[in-house]
Write an enzyme that holds these catalytic residues in place. Structure first.
Site, PDB file in Angstrom:
ATOM      1  N   GLY A  14      99.845  47.829 -54.564  1.00  0.00           N
ATOM      2  CA  GLY A  14      99.882  49.113 -55.263  1.00  0.00           C
ATOM      3  C   GLY A  14      98.589  49.841 -54.944  1.00  0.00           C
ATOM      4  O   GLY A  14      97.500  49.351 -55.259  1.00  0.00           O
ATOM      5  N   GLY A  15      98.734  50.975 -54.282  1.00  0.00           N
ATOM      6  CA  GLY A  15      97.525  51.709 -53.863  1.00  0.00           C
ATOM      7  C   GLY A  15      97.400  53.036 -54.573  1.00  0.00           C
ATOM      8  O   GLY A  15      96.917  54.018 -54.011  1.00  0.00           O
ATOM      9  N   GLY A  16      97.844  53.070 -55.842  1.00  0.00           N
ATOM     10  CA  GLY A  16      97.769  54.308 -56.624  1.00  0.00           C
ATOM     11  C   GLY A  16      96.391  54.508 -57.220  1.00  0.00           C
ATOM     12  O   GLY A  16      95.367  54.236 -56.578  1.00  0.00           O
ATOM     13  N   GLN A  17      96.378  54.968 -58.469  1.00  0.00           N
ATOM     14  CA  GLN A  17      95.103  55.310 -59.115  1.00  0.00           C
ATOM     15  C   GLN A  17      94.201  54.084 -59.274  1.00  0.00           C
ATOM     16  O   GLN A  17      93.033  54.118 -58.904  1.00  0.00           O
ATOM     17  CB  GLN A  17      95.380  55.897 -60.511  1.00  0.00           C
ATOM     18  CG  GLN A  17      96.098  57.230 -60.474  1.00  0.00           C
ATOM     19  CD  GLN A  17      95.134  58.370 -60.191  1.00  0.00           C
ATOM     20  OE1 GLN A  17      94.356  58.329 -59.228  1.00  0.00           O
ATOM     21  NE2 GLN A  17      95.186  59.384 -61.008  1.00  0.00           N
ATOM     22  N   ILE A  18      94.756  53.003 -59.822  1.00  0.00           N
ATOM     23  CA  ILE A  18      93.915  51.804 -60.004  1.00  0.00           C
ATOM     24  C   ILE A  18      93.650  51.176 -58.636  1.00  0.00           C
ATOM     25  O   ILE A  18      92.517  50.794 -58.333  1.00  0.00           O
ATOM     26  CB  ILE A  18      94.571  50.775 -60.951  1.00  0.00           C
ATOM     27  CG1 ILE A  18      94.852  51.409 -62.313  1.00  0.00           C
ATOM     28  CG2 ILE A  18      93.669  49.550 -61.135  1.00  0.00           C
ATOM     29  CD1 ILE A  18      95.500  50.479 -63.324  1.00  0.00           C
ATOM     30  N   ASP A  33     101.193  49.271 -50.131  1.00  0.00           N
ATOM     31  CA  ASP A  33     102.116  50.050 -50.971  1.00  0.00           C
ATOM     32  C   ASP A  33     103.463  50.123 -50.267  1.00  0.00           C
ATOM     33  O   ASP A  33     103.626  49.606 -49.154  1.00  0.00           O
ATOM     34  CB  ASP A  33     101.543  51.454 -51.266  1.00  0.00           C
ATOM     35  CG  ASP A  33     101.954  51.982 -52.636  1.00  0.00           C
ATOM     36  OD1 ASP A  33     103.171  52.113 -52.878  1.00  0.00           O
ATOM     37  OD2 ASP A  33     101.063  52.263 -53.471  1.00  0.00           O
ATOM     38  N   ARG A  79     103.978  50.712 -73.558  1.00  0.00           N
ATOM     39  CA  ARG A  79     103.939  49.902 -72.331  1.00  0.00           C
ATOM     40  C   ARG A  79     105.292  49.245 -72.071  1.00  0.00           C
ATOM     41  O   ARG A  79     105.685  49.055 -70.928  1.00  0.00           O
ATOM     42  CB  ARG A  79     102.841  48.850 -72.442  1.00  0.00           C
ATOM     43  CG  ARG A  79     101.448  49.464 -72.508  1.00  0.00           C
ATOM     44  CD  ARG A  79     100.359  48.423 -72.709  1.00  0.00           C
ATOM     45  NE  ARG A  79      99.036  49.017 -72.732  1.00  0.00           N
ATOM     46  CZ  ARG A  79      98.396  49.412 -73.833  1.00  0.00           C
ATOM     47  NH1 ARG A  79      98.972  49.314 -75.016  1.00  0.00           N
ATOM     48  NH2 ARG A  79      97.181  49.933 -73.759  1.00  0.00           N
ATOM     49  N   VAL A 131      98.039  43.336 -63.200  1.00  0.00           N
ATOM     50  CA  VAL A 131      97.586  44.472 -64.010  1.00  0.00           C
ATOM     51  C   VAL A 131      98.774  45.327 -64.478  1.00  0.00           C
ATOM     52  O   VAL A 131      98.698  45.997 -65.514  1.00  0.00           O
ATOM     53  CB  VAL A 131      96.587  45.348 -63.203  1.00  0.00           C
ATOM     54  CG1 VAL A 131      96.090  46.529 -64.023  1.00  0.00           C
ATOM     55  CG2 VAL A 131      95.392  44.520 -62.720  1.00  0.00           C
ATOM     56  N   HIS A 151      98.363  42.638 -74.878  1.00  0.00           N
ATOM     57  CA  HIS A 151      97.816  43.937 -74.495  1.00  0.00           C
ATOM     58  C   HIS A 151      98.718  45.017 -75.080  1.00  0.00           C
ATOM     59  O   HIS A 151      99.515  45.631 -74.406  1.00  0.00           O
ATOM     60  CB  HIS A 151      97.789  44.035 -72.967  1.00  0.00           C
ATOM     61  CG  HIS A 151      97.178  45.311 -72.492  1.00  0.00           C
ATOM     62  ND1 HIS A 151      95.950  45.756 -72.895  1.00  0.00           N
ATOM     63  CD2 HIS A 151      97.624  46.246 -71.621  1.00  0.00           C
ATOM     64  CE1 HIS A 151      95.673  46.896 -72.284  1.00  0.00           C
ATOM     65  NE2 HIS A 151      96.683  47.219 -71.522  1.00  0.00           N
TER      66      HIS A 151
HETATM   67  P1  A3D Z   1     100.030  54.560 -59.967  1.00  0.00           P
HETATM   68  O1  A3D Z   1      98.913  55.475 -59.631  1.00  0.00           O
HETATM   69  O2  A3D Z   1     101.387  55.157 -60.147  1.00  0.00           O
HETATM   70  O3  A3D Z   1     100.095  53.421 -58.834  1.00  0.00           O
HETATM   71  C1  A3D Z   1     101.134  52.493 -58.761  1.00  0.00           C
HETATM   72  C2  A3D Z   1     101.432  52.283 -57.290  1.00  0.00           C
HETATM   73  O4  A3D Z   1     102.376  51.221 -57.174  1.00  0.00           O
HETATM   74  C3  A3D Z   1     102.056  53.519 -56.615  1.00  0.00           C
HETATM   75  O5  A3D Z   1     101.253  53.901 -55.510  1.00  0.00           O
HETATM   76  C4  A3D Z   1     103.428  53.018 -56.180  1.00  0.00           C
HETATM   77  O6  A3D Z   1     103.881  53.588 -54.956  1.00  0.00           O
HETATM   78  C5  A3D Z   1     103.151  51.514 -56.036  1.00  0.00           C
HETATM   79  N1  A3D Z   1     104.362  50.707 -55.989  1.00  0.00           N
HETATM   80  C6  A3D Z   1     105.546  50.889 -56.605  1.00  0.00           C
HETATM   81  N2  A3D Z   1     106.406  49.914 -56.252  1.00  0.00           N
HETATM   82  C7  A3D Z   1     105.751  49.079 -55.406  1.00  0.00           C
HETATM   83  C8  A3D Z   1     106.098  47.895 -54.707  1.00  0.00           C
HETATM   84  N3  A3D Z   1     107.304  47.351 -54.820  1.00  0.00           N
HETATM   85  N4  A3D Z   1     105.167  47.320 -53.923  1.00  0.00           N
HETATM   86  C9  A3D Z   1     103.935  47.862 -53.809  1.00  0.00           C
HETATM   87  N5  A3D Z   1     103.546  48.980 -54.437  1.00  0.00           N
HETATM   88  C10 A3D Z   1     104.448  49.593 -55.233  1.00  0.00           C
HETATM   89  O7  A3D Z   1      99.710  53.729 -61.301  1.00  0.00           O
HETATM   90  P2  A3D Z   1      98.286  53.180 -61.787  1.00  0.00           P
HETATM   91  O8  A3D Z   1      97.521  52.645 -60.633  1.00  0.00           O
HETATM   92  O9  A3D Z   1      97.662  54.185 -62.677  1.00  0.00           O
HETATM   93  O10 A3D Z   1      98.774  51.977 -62.744  1.00  0.00           O
HETATM   94  C11 A3D Z   1      99.399  50.849 -62.179  1.00  0.00           C
HETATM   95  C12 A3D Z   1      99.952  49.915 -63.256  1.00  0.00           C
HETATM   96  O11 A3D Z   1      98.884  49.390 -64.026  1.00  0.00           O
HETATM   97  C13 A3D Z   1     100.902  50.575 -64.257  1.00  0.00           C
HETATM   98  O12 A3D Z   1     101.967  49.701 -64.532  1.00  0.00           O
HETATM   99  C14 A3D Z   1     100.043  50.768 -65.482  1.00  0.00           C
HETATM  100  O13 A3D Z   1     100.790  50.821 -66.676  1.00  0.00           O
HETATM  101  C15 A3D Z   1      99.193  49.520 -65.405  1.00  0.00           C
HETATM  102  N6  A3D Z   1      97.951  49.553 -66.184  1.00  0.00           N
HETATM  103  C16 A3D Z   1      97.598  48.410 -66.820  1.00  0.00           C
HETATM  104  C17 A3D Z   1      96.457  48.365 -67.574  1.00  0.00           C
HETATM  105  C18 A3D Z   1      96.088  47.110 -68.296  1.00  0.00           C
HETATM  106  O14 A3D Z   1      95.078  47.061 -68.949  1.00  0.00           O
HETATM  107  C19 A3D Z   1      96.952  45.947 -68.184  1.00  0.00           C
HETATM  108  C20 A3D Z   1      95.638  49.499 -67.684  1.00  0.00           C
HETATM  109  C21 A3D Z   1      96.002  50.650 -67.016  1.00  0.00           C
HETATM  110  C22 A3D Z   1      97.179  50.661 -66.252  1.00  0.00           C
END
Ligand code: A3D
Length: 311
Positions: free
Chosen positions: A10-14, A34, A91, A121, A178
């Protein structure tokens, strides 16, 4: 000695911030993975980070890919694949979508890097880490969820803001799931060794505890689209670093319990020692009655989400 290989699913925000922090700390070479549709995006982020290197002077290589083969024999995976929350969502609303994704990710990690340490995560965290563990059949010590590290950091940040002191001197831990039922252990919180209960009134402390419980939602509401990413990324990096450098840091994280704190067969936030053996041990301590009740309550919430995964 070969450099460690860190793969970010996953190469999004986090994911983008994880790559930056892992490279700046020179934890190893970093692969941002990704889906094919987002391959250009992760290749772009990787290239951008490669071009930041001359400023910071780090030598880690950063790659973007949507090919699992490139991730073969990774040492650490940090999984953020999935969708984040939008305002009004909890969540658990992410469960159906993210469950399908985590199963696919688990099978691919098992196939390409069966000996890796895996930090989950993606939300809903407690169900995602459980599903990953069941599908991958990894050893319990090699799978862990990132949540307590973030929840505790949020609690510490709010305490430091309240007392107006360095956050470095604030120690507090948040246990449990969480979600809104998480359990901040206020009794053990200290500021430079001074109990927080002697510095903050019970009413104000209760407000801070509640703000901590809903801290993720506060940010979701402010963003309007998506959830927190800077602090979540740093929390997961702390765990990866402790594993790769065998630091044996004590970090509250979702570890698989087999009797600890009276919990059996679930991942839940407990103080965990992370070193080269993964989650090497869980530090158990006596809970007070109110804390035991709160932990039982959070366990019920975790069980409910896990039961919905129908594994
Ligand atoms: P976002 O910026 O949408 O990034 C998620 C990435 O996952 C996107 O780039 C998608 O293309 C990619 N993705 C989707 N399907 C797949 C796949 N099959 N294989 C590989 N990559 C894929 O989201 P984010 O980075 O902001 O958050 C990611 C996750 O972390 C979410 O589920 C949030 O709810 C979670 N999160 C958890 C916490 C905790 O403290 C546990 C805190 C903040 C966010």
């Amino acid at each position: 000695m070969a450099r460690a290989k860190i793969s970010l699913i996953g190469g999004g925000q986090i994911g983008g911030n994880l790559a930056l922090l892992a490279a700046q700390k020179e934890l190893g070479d970093v692969f941002i993975f990704d889906i094919p549709k987002a391959e250009g995006m992760v290749k772009g982020k990787a290239l951008d980070l490669m071009q930041l290197r001359p400023h910071d002077g780090y030598d880690s290589n950063i790659y973007g890919t949507s090919n699992w083969e490139d991730l073969r024999d990774s040492d650490v995976f940090i999984v953020t694949a999935g969708i984040p929350r939008k305002p009004g969502m909890n969540r658990e609303d992410l469960l159906a979508t993210n469950l399908g994704i985590i199963k696919d990710v688990a099978l691919n990690i098992k196939k390409h890097s069966p000996n890796a340490f895996v930090i989950i995560v993606s939300n809903p965290l407690d169900a995602m880490v459980y599903s990953f563990y069941k599908v991958s059949e990894f050893k319990k010590n090699m799978v862990v969820g990132m949540a307590g590290a973030l929840d505790s950091a949020r609690f510490r940040a709010f305490i430091a803001m309240e007392v107006d002191c360095s956050v470095q001197d604030v120690t507090c831990m948040v246990l449990g799931g969480h979600g809104d039922t998480m359990v901040p252990i206020t009794r053990l919180g200290t500021v430079g060794g001074v109990p927080i209960k002697s510095l903050i009134s019970p009413e104000r402390l209760e407000e801070i505890v509640n703000r901590t419980r809903f801290a993720g939602g506060e940010i979701v509401k402010l963003f309007g689209n998506g959830s927190a990413f800077y602090a979540p990324a740093q929390s997961a990096i702390e765990m990866a670093e402790s594993y790769l450098r065998d630091k044996k840091r004590v970090i509250p994280c979702a570890s698989f319990c087999e009797g600890e704190f009276g919990i059996n067969g679930y991942f839940i936030g407990v103080p965990s020692v992370i070193g080269r053996g993964g989650v090497e041990k869980i530090l158990e301590f006596d809970l007070q009655d109110d804390e035991r009740v709160a932990l039982k309550n959070t366990l019920e919430a975790v069980k409910k989400t896990v039961s919905e995964t129908q594994l």
